[in-house]
Enzyme design. Structure first.
Site, PDB file in Angstrom:
ATOM      1  N   ASN A 150       0.643  -1.215  -0.112  1.00  0.00           N
ATOM      2  CA  ASN A 150      -0.006  -0.120  -0.099  1.00  0.00           C
ATOM      3  C   ASN A 150       0.648   1.124  -0.112  1.00  0.00           C
ATOM      4  O   ASN A 150       0.185   2.379  -0.087  1.00  0.00           O
ATOM      5  CB  ASN A 150      -0.912   0.114   1.243  1.00  0.00           C
ATOM      6  N   LEU A 151       2.041   1.041   0.178  1.00  0.00           N
ATOM      7  CA  LEU A 151       3.057   2.049   0.058  1.00  0.00           C
ATOM      8  C   LEU A 151       3.014   3.140   1.172  1.00  0.00           C
ATOM      9  O   LEU A 151       3.413   4.452   1.233  1.00  0.00           O
ATOM     10  CB  LEU A 151       2.860   2.861  -1.325  1.00  0.00           C
ATOM     11  N   ALA A 185       4.280  -7.261   5.082  1.00  0.00           N
ATOM     12  CA  ALA A 185       3.810  -6.115   5.200  1.00  0.00           C
ATOM     13  C   ALA A 185       3.440  -6.196   6.738  1.00  0.00           C
ATOM     14  O   ALA A 185       2.813  -7.079   7.404  1.00  0.00           O
ATOM     15  CB  ALA A 185       2.455  -6.111   4.458  1.00  0.00           C
ATOM     16  N   TYR A 197       4.230  -4.382  19.418  1.00  0.00           N
ATOM     17  CA  TYR A 197       4.807  -4.776  18.339  1.00  0.00           C
ATOM     18  C   TYR A 197       5.048  -6.302  18.310  1.00  0.00           C
ATOM     19  O   TYR A 197       4.748  -7.452  17.652  1.00  0.00           O
ATOM     20  CB  TYR A 197       6.124  -4.114  18.003  1.00  0.00           C
ATOM     21  N   LEU A 248      19.958   1.672  14.001  1.00  0.00           N
ATOM     22  CA  LEU A 248      21.235   2.464  14.530  1.00  0.00           C
ATOM     23  C   LEU A 248      22.075   2.802  13.126  1.00  0.00           C
ATOM     24  O   LEU A 248      22.628   3.920  13.372  1.00  0.00           O
ATOM     25  CB  LEU A 248      21.966   1.396  15.408  1.00  0.00           C
ATOM     26  N   ARG A 283      23.810  -5.856  20.151  1.00  0.00           N
ATOM     27  CA  ARG A 283      22.752  -6.253  19.241  1.00  0.00           C
ATOM     28  C   ARG A 283      23.526  -7.192  18.048  1.00  0.00           C
ATOM     29  O   ARG A 283      24.678  -6.939  17.973  1.00  0.00           O
ATOM     30  CB  ARG A 283      21.941  -5.055  18.733  1.00  0.00           C
TER      31      ARG A 283
END
Length: 336
Positions: free
Chosen positions: A31-32, A73, A140, A189, A220
């Site tokens: 869907n941009l 997505a 999330y 980062l 990380r």
């Protein structure tokens, strides 16, 4: 034909190109809202639309001979998910359920899911394996874990198989410098450091220097986007080669090496030859001191291994930013 949802995004666009290079027919649905049509390989068919739109999905599945779906997505900013949890449960969970409904209706059985190490929460292990019980601490990560649970449930009932890929920190750009990372806002980062070293910001922020790590900053695991793409394609081919066997697997995708924030800044300085100005900030809530993957399972089962080291990863990202200082604004749209 392979359907790629979110194929105009950072990771999706690299997978689209690599699939096209291997001779696959690729259909992109995006869907941009955050992606860039300019990043989509011209060999792919591009459809602008939302995966939560049943009408669009019906048209796609009715019109194209889709063999598998690779699902990128969704919304992926941890901080935003805390402030707008309903957006994440809608975009990531509800819309994925719509997509899965249509797959089952049209008897498409193979699904690759883009998940995240955020499902693990704050782990108490030096190296994270897939056997660690997920315990996400933000919407999330919770939304991604909900989808993983849904996939497991429907695979038990329907002729449906899947592989979930839990990413760690994805970085770098295509070796040609033609596609790369272009987010707004940018939360990662390496692009933030490189943007600062390009002169776009007056300093780079470090959030906390008092963690129980050798230099006090968070550690990380960084994986090159091309290595990540290769992992997706190996997972796809593993599913497509299965006939009677029904696969339901979860794999980590990481480099298995931790790099601290301060180490990353120094590496970026070495690659660019530019000195960074660093500003210390307080810790962010919920930042684990260390997140490093074990990718042993996918190595053993699919033969995947990371090929790019961290310095090369930074070099490819820097090459992209040097060629595209304003992101995709300078690239022509191949789908116009």
């Amino acid at each position: 034909m392979i359907l790629i949802t979110g194929g105009a995004g950072y990771i999706g666009s690299h997978v689209v190109r690599d699939l096209a290079d291997k001779g696959y027919s690729v259909l992109v649905l995006d869907n941009l809202s955050t992606g860039h049509v300019e990043s989509v390989d011209e060999r792919a068919i591009f459809i602008r639309g939302d995966m939560g739109d049943r009408g669009v999905l019906e048209e796609i599945f009715a019109a194209y001979p889709i063999k598998a779906v690779m699902h990128f997505a969704g919304s992926c900013l941890v901080g935003e998910s805390v402030n707008f949890p309903l957006k994440y449960y809608h975009n990531n969970v509800s819309n994925t359920v719509q997509l899965l409904h249509k797959m089952i209706e049209h008897k498409i059985r193979s699904f690759i899911f883009s998940s995240t190490c955020a499902t693990y929460g704050i782990p108490n292990q030096e190296t994270i394996t897939e056997f660690l019980t997920p315990n996400p601490i933000n919407p999330y990560g919770k939304s991604k874990l909900m989808i993983e649970t849904i996939l497991n449930s429907i695979s038990e009932i329907y002729d449906f198989q899947y592989i979930t890929l839990r990413y760690f920190n994805v970085a770098g750009a295509h070796h040609t410098g033609e596609i790369g990372e272009d987010h707004n806002p940018e939360s990662h980062l390496i692009p933030n450091i490189l943007g600062h070293l390009q002169g776009k910001t007056p300093y780079i922020e470090i959030f906390g220097d008092d963690y129980p790590t050798p230099d006090g900053t968070c550690i990380r695991d960084y994986i090159h986007v091309t290595d990540l793409s290769e992992g997706h394609i190996l997972a796809l081919e593993y599913l497509l080669q299965s006939s009677s066997q029904k696969i339901a697997e979860t794999f980590n995708l990481g480099n298995e090496r931790g790099v601290s924030v301060l180490e990353m800044i120094k590496l970026c300085e070495q690659v660019t030859g530019v000195k960074a100005y660093v500003k210390m900030q307080p810790r962010r809530i919920g930042d684990p001191p260390r997140l490093v993957a074990s990718s042993r399972k996918i190595k053993d089962m699919l033969g995947w291994s990371a090929k790019y080291d961290i310095k090369t990863t930074i070099e490819t990202a820097w090459n992209w930013y040097q060629k595209h200082p304003n992101g995709y604004k300078e690239k022509n749209n191949p789908h116009q």
